[in-house]
Design a protein around this motif. Structure first.
Motif, PDB file in Angstrom:
ATOM      1  N   LEU A  34       0.843  -1.207   0.000  1.00 42.70           N
ATOM      2  CA  LEU A  34       0.000   0.000   0.000  1.00 42.70           C
ATOM      3  C   LEU A  34       0.875   1.253   0.000  1.00 42.70           C
ATOM      4  O   LEU A  34       0.647   2.187  -0.773  1.00 42.70           O
ATOM      5  CB  LEU A  34      -0.937   0.000   1.220  1.00 42.70           C
ATOM      6  N   LEU A  35       1.890   1.271   0.840  1.00 41.34           N
ATOM      7  CA  LEU A  35       2.792   2.429   0.889  1.00 41.34           C
ATOM      8  C   LEU A  35       3.447   2.688  -0.462  1.00 41.34           C
ATOM      9  O   LEU A  35       3.581   3.830  -0.894  1.00 41.34           O
ATOM     10  CB  LEU A  35       3.877   2.225   1.955  1.00 41.34           C
ATOM     11  N   GLU A  36       3.848   1.612  -1.122  1.00 41.16           N
ATOM     12  CA  GLU A  36       4.479   1.723  -2.450  1.00 41.16           C
ATOM     13  C   GLU A  36       3.537   2.408  -3.445  1.00 41.16           C
ATOM     14  O   GLU A  36       3.964   3.134  -4.328  1.00 41.16           O
ATOM     15  CB  GLU A  36       4.793   0.318  -3.006  1.00 41.16           C
ATOM     16  N   SER A  37       2.236   2.145  -3.287  1.00 44.97           N
ATOM     17  CA  SER A  37       1.279   2.593  -4.313  1.00 44.97           C
ATOM     18  C   SER A  37       0.769   4.020  -4.089  1.00 44.97           C
ATOM     19  O   SER A  37       0.073   4.567  -4.929  1.00 44.97           O
ATOM     20  CB  SER A  37       0.074   1.635  -4.341  1.00 44.97           C
ATOM     21  N   LEU A  38       1.115   4.624  -2.962  1.00 45.59           N
ATOM     22  CA  LEU A  38       0.588   5.967  -2.676  1.00 45.59           C
ATOM     23  C   LEU A  38       1.500   7.049  -3.235  1.00 45.59           C
ATOM     24  O   LEU A  38       2.708   7.019  -3.043  1.00 45.59           O
ATOM     25  CB  LEU A  38       0.443   6.172  -1.165  1.00 45.59           C
ATOM     26  N   ASP A  39       0.900   8.040  -3.896  1.00 51.45           N
ATOM     27  CA  ASP A  39       1.694   9.152  -4.435  1.00 51.45           C
ATOM     28  C   ASP A  39       2.028  10.149  -3.333  1.00 51.45           C
ATOM     29  O   ASP A  39       3.177  10.395  -3.027  1.00 51.45           O
ATOM     30  CB  ASP A  39       0.934   9.855  -5.571  1.00 51.45           C
ATOM     31  N   ASN A  40       0.983  10.747  -2.768  1.00 53.45           N
ATOM     32  CA  ASN A  40       1.215  11.684  -1.664  1.00 53.45           C
ATOM     33  C   ASN A  40       0.938  10.949  -0.367  1.00 53.45           C
ATOM     34  O   ASN A  40      -0.204  10.819   0.044  1.00 53.45           O
ATOM     35  CB  ASN A  40       0.287  12.903  -1.783  1.00 53.45           C
ATOM     36  N   ARG A  41       1.988  10.487   0.238  1.00 55.19           N
ATOM     37  CA  ARG A  41       1.807   9.624   1.389  1.00 55.19           C
ATOM     38  C   ARG A  41       1.631  10.433   2.679  1.00 55.19           C
ATOM     39  O   ARG A  41       2.479  11.263   3.003  1.00 55.19           O
ATOM     40  CB  ARG A  41       3.046   8.745   1.515  1.00 55.19           C
ATOM     41  N   PRO A  42       0.515  10.210   3.401  1.00 51.08           N
ATOM     42  CA  PRO A  42       0.400  10.848   4.721  1.00 51.08           C
ATOM     43  C   PRO A  42       1.409  10.214   5.669  1.00 51.08           C
ATOM     44  O   PRO A  42       2.120   9.279   5.290  1.00 51.08           O
ATOM     45  CB  PRO A  42      -1.035  10.514   5.162  1.00 51.08           C
ATOM     46  N   GLN A  43       1.448  10.704   6.893  1.00 49.23           N
ATOM     47  CA  GLN A  43       2.309  10.053   7.886  1.00 49.23           C
ATOM     48  C   GLN A  43       1.780   8.650   8.173  1.00 49.23           C
ATOM     49  O   GLN A  43       0.573   8.408   8.114  1.00 49.23           O
ATOM     50  CB  GLN A  43       2.315  10.858   9.180  1.00 49.23           C
ATOM     51  N   VAL A  44       2.688   7.763   8.519  1.00 51.89           N
ATOM     52  CA  VAL A  44       2.310   6.373   8.740  1.00 51.89           C
ATOM     53  C   VAL A  44       2.875   5.869  10.066  1.00 51.89           C
ATOM     54  O   VAL A  44       4.060   6.075  10.372  1.00 51.89           O
ATOM     55  CB  VAL A  44       2.851   5.470   7.597  1.00 51.89           C
ATOM     56  N   ILE A  45       2.008   5.234  10.858  1.00 48.88           N
ATOM     57  CA  ILE A  45       2.467   4.484  12.027  1.00 48.88           C
ATOM     58  C   ILE A  45       2.169   3.020  11.727  1.00 48.88           C
ATOM     59  O   ILE A  45       1.006   2.630  11.553  1.00 48.88           O
ATOM     60  CB  ILE A  45       1.752   4.951  13.315  1.00 48.88           C
ATOM     61  N   LEU A  46       3.220   2.230  11.591  1.00 52.52           N
ATOM     62  CA  LEU A  46       3.055   0.817  11.243  1.00 52.52           C
ATOM     63  C   LEU A  46       2.736  -0.013  12.477  1.00 52.52           C
ATOM     64  O   LEU A  46       3.253   0.251  13.564  1.00 52.52           O
ATOM     65  CB  LEU A  46       4.334   0.272  10.608  1.00 52.52           C
ATOM     66  N   ILE A  47       1.879  -0.997  12.266  1.00 54.48           N
ATOM     67  CA  ILE A  47       1.537  -1.921  13.350  1.00 54.48           C
ATOM     68  C   ILE A  47       1.888  -3.330  12.878  1.00 54.48           C
ATOM     69  O   ILE A  47       1.515  -3.729  11.771  1.00 54.48           O
ATOM     70  CB  ILE A  47       0.026  -1.831  13.664  1.00 54.48           C
ATOM     71  N   THR A  48       2.619  -4.048  13.701  1.00 55.01           N
ATOM     72  CA  THR A  48       3.030  -5.386  13.275  1.00 55.01           C
ATOM     73  C   THR A  48       3.228  -6.318  14.473  1.00 55.01           C
ATOM     74  O   THR A  48       3.492  -5.867  15.580  1.00 55.01           O
ATOM     75  CB  THR A  48       4.351  -5.315  12.464  1.00 55.01           C
ATOM     76  N   GLY A  49       3.103  -7.599  14.193  1.00 51.89           N
ATOM     77  CA  GLY A  49       3.367  -8.597  15.233  1.00 51.89           C
ATOM     78  C   GLY A  49       4.806  -9.077  15.186  1.00 51.89           C
ATOM     79  O   GLY A  49       5.261  -9.800  16.067  1.00 51.89           O
TER      80      GLY A  49
END
Length: 230
Positions: free
Chosen positions: A66-81
């Motif tokens: 999803l991040l790869e596909s965004l042109d103007n990327r908002p800020q991102v907080i990733l959640i992962t296990g």
């Protein structure tokens, strides 16, 4: 100020947990929640979003896809296990990286980072005080800090800015009223200067951007006082 936020996570339980954290946080506003990256991408395109809480491990299209596909990327907080995504996360310049299960303290710390980053990104825009002037029948936005000086030209006045010279139909007196007194001073019947742009001055002239501008005798004290207050 509230950051407009979305959550993208295929797990409804995890979404509920993050939604609760967002709704309880005074600086966040939940715009939408999505269970997959395709819905999320459309949502980001059609809404003004400041922050994405994004699960990395989603089926078919992952959080990184999803991040790869965004042109103007908002800020991102990733959640992962999985902790082993941390390095990859920083390649995408994410604001923060949360491990499941998310603790309140860690969530608050991540949001604080996002708020600081948001303020840094938007500070420039907020600081730019501006006025609108009418020139050639068009309204133009002029950033006050860009004005070097203002010059009288008969029935018109000329705004000398970093970008261009803008000629408008106005008297010096009425235009002076639109300007903040602590930043601009009329130093002569034909000149108003931006105090911040003065490079040097003597008893007869002030110098702005290499140009000598005449200084009225009765304005010397006022100029010296104004510059002392800076």
């Amino acid at each position: 100020m509230k950051l407009r936020s979305i959550i993208v996570d295929d797990s409804s339980m995890q979404r509920m947990a993050v939604v609760k954290l967002i709704n309880n946080h005074p600086s966040l506003a939940l715009v939408a929640e999505y269970s997959n990256a395709i819905e999320a991408k459309n949502g980001i395109k059609n809404n003004d979003i400041d922050l994405i809480f994004l699960d990395v491990e989603m089926p078919i299209i992952t959080g990184f896809d999803l991040l790869e596909s965004l042109d103007n990327r908002p800020q991102v907080i990733l959640i992962t296990g999985k902790p082993d995504y941390a390095l990859k996360a920083f390649e995408y310049d994410v604001t923060d990286y949360l491990h499941k299960p998310i603790t309140l303290a860690r969530f608050d710390a991540a949001v604080k980072r996002a708020l600081t980053k948001y303020e840094q990104i938007n500070k420039v825009v907020e600081d730019e005080e501006h006025i609108f002037v009418k020139s050639n029948l068009k309204k133009r936005k002029v950033i006050l800090n860009d004005i070097k000086w203002i010059e009288a030209l008969g029935d018109y006045i000329k705004l000398v800015t970093d970008e261009a010279n803008i000629v408008i139909l106005s008297t010096m007196k009425s235009f002076e009223k639109q300007l903040p007194e602590d930043k601009f001073l009329r130093i002569h019947k034909s000149y108003i200067v931006n105090l911040e742009r003065i490079e040097k001055f003597n008893s007869k002239n002030v110098e702005v951007d290499g140009k000598q501008i005449p200084l009225s005798r009765n304005k010397k004290t006022e100029l010296a006082e104004a510059l002392n207050n800076f």
